[in-house]
Design a protein around this motif. Sequence first.
Motif, mmCIF file in Angstrom:
data_model
loop_
_atom_site.group_PDB
_atom_site.id
_atom_site.type_symbol
_atom_site.label_atom_id
_atom_site.label_comp_id
_atom_site.label_asym_id
_atom_site.label_seq_id
_atom_site.Cartn_x
_atom_site.Cartn_y
_atom_site.Cartn_z
ATOM 1 N N LEU A 1 0.841 -1.186 0.000
ATOM 2 C CA LEU A 1 0.000 0.000 0.000
ATOM 3 C C LEU A 1 0.880 1.242 0.000
ATOM 4 C CD1 LEU A 1 -2.819 -0.927 2.553
ATOM 5 C CD2 LEU A 1 -2.691 -1.361 0.089
ATOM 6 N N VAL A 2 0.559 2.196 -0.860
ATOM 7 C CA VAL A 2 1.317 3.440 -0.932
ATOM 8 C C VAL A 2 0.364 4.612 -0.734
ATOM 9 C CG1 VAL A 2 3.166 2.558 -2.385
ATOM 10 C CG2 VAL A 2 1.109 3.450 -3.455
ATOM 11 N N GLY A 3 0.880 5.679 -0.159
ATOM 12 C CA GLY A 3 0.066 6.869 0.072
ATOM 13 C C GLY A 3 0.778 7.788 1.040
ATOM 14 N N VAL A 4 0.237 8.977 1.227
ATOM 15 C CA VAL A 4 0.837 9.921 2.169
ATOM 16 C C VAL A 4 0.559 9.435 3.588
ATOM 17 C CG1 VAL A 4 0.551 11.813 0.530
ATOM 18 C CG2 VAL A 4 -1.201 11.437 2.281
ATOM 19 N N SER A 5 1.171 10.058 4.539
ATOM 20 C CA SER A 5 1.041 9.662 5.936
ATOM 21 C C SER A 5 -0.389 9.813 6.444
ATOM 22 C CB SER A 5 1.980 10.528 6.795
ATOM 23 O OG SER A 5 1.797 10.266 8.172
ATOM 24 N N ARG A 6 -0.891 8.792 7.167
ATOM 25 C CA ARG A 6 -2.165 8.787 7.885
ATOM 26 C C ARG A 6 -3.388 8.622 6.997
ATOM 27 N NH1 ARG A 6 -0.028 7.136 12.094
ATOM 28 N NH2 ARG A 6 -2.028 7.410 13.143
ATOM 29 N N VAL A 7 -3.262 7.933 5.871
ATOM 30 C CA VAL A 7 -4.444 7.681 5.039
ATOM 31 C C VAL A 7 -5.081 6.319 5.335
ATOM 32 C CG1 VAL A 7 -3.747 9.170 3.134
ATOM 33 C CG2 VAL A 7 -3.040 6.763 3.140
ATOM 34 N N GLY A 8 -4.500 5.556 6.274
ATOM 35 C CA GLY A 8 -5.080 4.274 6.649
ATOM 36 C C GLY A 8 -4.310 3.059 6.185
ATOM 37 N N LYS A 9 -3.046 3.251 5.828
ATOM 38 C CA LYS A 9 -2.261 2.130 5.306
ATOM 39 C C LYS A 9 -2.028 1.054 6.367
ATOM 40 C CE LYS A 9 1.275 4.634 4.033
ATOM 41 N NZ LYS A 9 0.780 5.923 4.600
ATOM 42 N N ALA B 1 2.560 -4.947 2.995
ATOM 43 C CA ALA B 1 3.511 -3.940 3.432
ATOM 44 C C ALA B 1 2.949 -2.573 3.071
ATOM 45 C CB ALA B 1 4.862 -4.153 2.747
ATOM 46 N N ASN B 2 3.510 -1.529 3.642
ATOM 47 C CA ASN B 2 3.088 -0.198 3.215
ATOM 48 C C ASN B 2 4.273 0.749 3.147
ATOM 49 O OD1 ASN B 2 2.996 1.933 5.537
ATOM 50 N ND2 ASN B 2 2.184 0.066 6.488
ATOM 51 N N TYR B 3 4.181 1.665 2.191
ATOM 52 C CA TYR B 3 5.262 2.610 1.947
ATOM 53 C C TYR B 3 4.698 4.029 1.967
ATOM 54 C CZ TYR B 3 9.126 5.032 -0.339
ATOM 55 O OH TYR B 3 10.150 5.900 -0.625
ATOM 56 N N PRO B 4 5.204 4.893 2.873
ATOM 57 C CA PRO B 4 4.719 6.272 2.937
ATOM 58 C C PRO B 4 5.432 7.144 1.898
ATOM 59 C CG PRO B 4 6.317 5.888 4.679
ATOM 60 C CD PRO B 4 6.185 4.581 3.932
ATOM 61 N N LEU B 5 4.664 7.829 1.083
ATOM 62 C CA LEU B 5 5.251 8.714 0.078
ATOM 63 C C LEU B 5 5.846 9.939 0.756
ATOM 64 C CD1 LEU B 5 2.428 8.518 -2.614
ATOM 65 C CD2 LEU B 5 4.705 7.479 -2.752
ATOM 66 N N THR B 6 7.128 10.191 0.505
ATOM 67 C CA THR B 6 7.826 11.329 1.097
ATOM 68 C C THR B 6 7.673 12.562 0.203
ATOM 69 O OG1 THR B 6 9.903 10.856 -0.060
ATOM 70 C CG2 THR B 6 9.520 9.731 2.062
ATOM 71 N N PRO C 1 3.355 -4.428 -9.975
ATOM 72 C CA PRO C 1 2.028 -5.056 -10.039
ATOM 73 C C PRO C 1 1.358 -5.228 -8.674
ATOM 74 C CG PRO C 1 3.608 -6.259 -11.390
ATOM 75 C CD PRO C 1 4.394 -5.307 -10.549
ATOM 76 N N ARG C 2 2.137 -5.115 -7.598
ATOM 77 C CA ARG C 2 1.581 -5.323 -6.260
ATOM 78 C C ARG C 2 1.227 -4.003 -5.569
ATOM 79 N NH1 ARG C 2 6.284 -9.451 -4.085
ATOM 80 N NH2 ARG C 2 6.880 -10.204 -6.164
ATOM 81 N N LEU C 3 1.442 -2.883 -6.239
ATOM 82 C CA LEU C 3 1.196 -1.575 -5.625
ATOM 83 C C LEU C 3 -0.290 -1.217 -5.642
ATOM 84 C CD1 LEU C 3 4.124 0.576 -7.089
ATOM 85 C CD2 LEU C 3 4.077 -0.780 -4.984
ATOM 86 N N TYR C 4 -0.730 -0.603 -4.561
ATOM 87 C CA TYR C 4 -2.114 -0.132 -4.466
ATOM 88 C C TYR C 4 -2.113 1.156 -3.657
ATOM 89 C CZ TYR C 4 -7.200 -0.482 -4.408
ATOM 90 O OH TYR C 4 -8.533 -0.256 -4.610
ATOM 91 N N ASN D 1 -0.609 4.846 -13.295
ATOM 92 C CA ASN D 1 -1.703 3.883 -13.453
ATOM 93 C C ASN D 1 -1.782 2.898 -12.275
ATOM 94 O OD1 ASN D 1 -3.953 2.952 -14.870
ATOM 95 N ND2 ASN D 1 -2.790 1.342 -15.884
ATOM 96 N N ILE D 2 -1.652 3.442 -11.064
ATOM 97 C CA ILE D 2 -1.745 2.643 -9.846
ATOM 98 C C ILE D 2 -3.192 2.677 -9.353
ATOM 99 C CG2 ILE D 2 -1.031 2.468 -7.417
ATOM 100 C CD1 ILE D 2 1.612 3.788 -8.237
ATOM 101 N N PRO D 3 -3.814 1.524 -9.124
ATOM 102 C CA PRO D 3 -5.191 1.548 -8.599
ATOM 103 C C PRO D 3 -5.228 2.257 -7.259
ATOM 104 C CG PRO D 3 -4.235 -0.649 -8.406
ATOM 105 C CD PRO D 3 -3.279 0.162 -9.239
ATOM 106 N N VAL D 4 -6.284 3.000 -7.024
ATOM 107 C CA VAL D 4 -6.348 3.815 -5.803
ATOM 108 C C VAL D 4 -7.752 3.782 -5.226
ATOM 109 C CG1 VAL D 4 -6.813 5.922 -7.125
ATOM 110 C CG2 VAL D 4 -5.852 6.107 -4.825
#
Length: 271
Positions: free
Chosen positions: A149-157, A173-178, A196-199, A242-245
């Motif tokens: 899961l990718v996204g900014v901090s505190r979106v529910g990852k 796993a989750n990755y916070p976008l800096t 392919p595993r990014l959401y 083109n990442i599903p969101v």
Amino acid sequence: MHRIIFYVSDGTGITAETIGHSVLTQFDSVQFDTFRLPFVDSEDKAQAAALRIKTAYAQTGARPIVVNTIMDQRLSDVVAESGALMLDVFAPFIAPLEAELGAQRSARVGKAHGLTDFTEYEARINATNYALTHDDGIDVNYHDADVILVGVSRVGKTPTCLYMALHYGVKAANYPLTDEDLERLEIPSRLLPYRPRLYGLTIEAGRLAQVREARRPGSRYAKIEQCRRELELADKLFRRENIPVQNTTHTSIEEIASKILSQLGIERHMF
């Protein structure tokens, strides 16, 4: 309108509560007070549950509603003496299944939770440990990840990762976008092999500001302008790559997880 709901079970009561909550959300005009009565697995406990329910009836004057997953009919009958409306979760399924399978059910206490074996339990524990060690970019070796899961901090990852781990055994796993990631508008190089595993997860700016303000009051991090900026850049990144969101603002964690698994084609059964 105000009504009292009891989730009564010979096990944890989680099944009764989950199903009951899903049904009750369909009645917006009614306010519900809910109580879970787990491990009602003996006649003494059934009588105690019936007394508590009967007391609530006398105090409020409104008939309580019982969502029931007790397998032993004898114990269910004791609870029913409370005068409550009894909603047996399994009743609609038992008779048709007995007819179809040509077999009688085994009404053993705790049977609803008897299908989980040690292998499934171990899968959940391993997945949970994986989610914790790969939270917020702590460990960036994602070779074994089912989803990132990718996204900014505190979106529910983090809660979404833990939910998928606990209920589905999914290694999430989750990755916070800096700020650097957002300025470049590119997938971070460490994530490219696992594209392919990014959401992506996003949220409304106002809600994000509330969540961040509770965490760091008065900080720039929690300002609405900062939240809007980060979310706008993240959304641009998701569209460009083109990442599903999914927007998490008004969505339950169960629905978020279900949509993620469905869109990524991850087929797992709930434990």
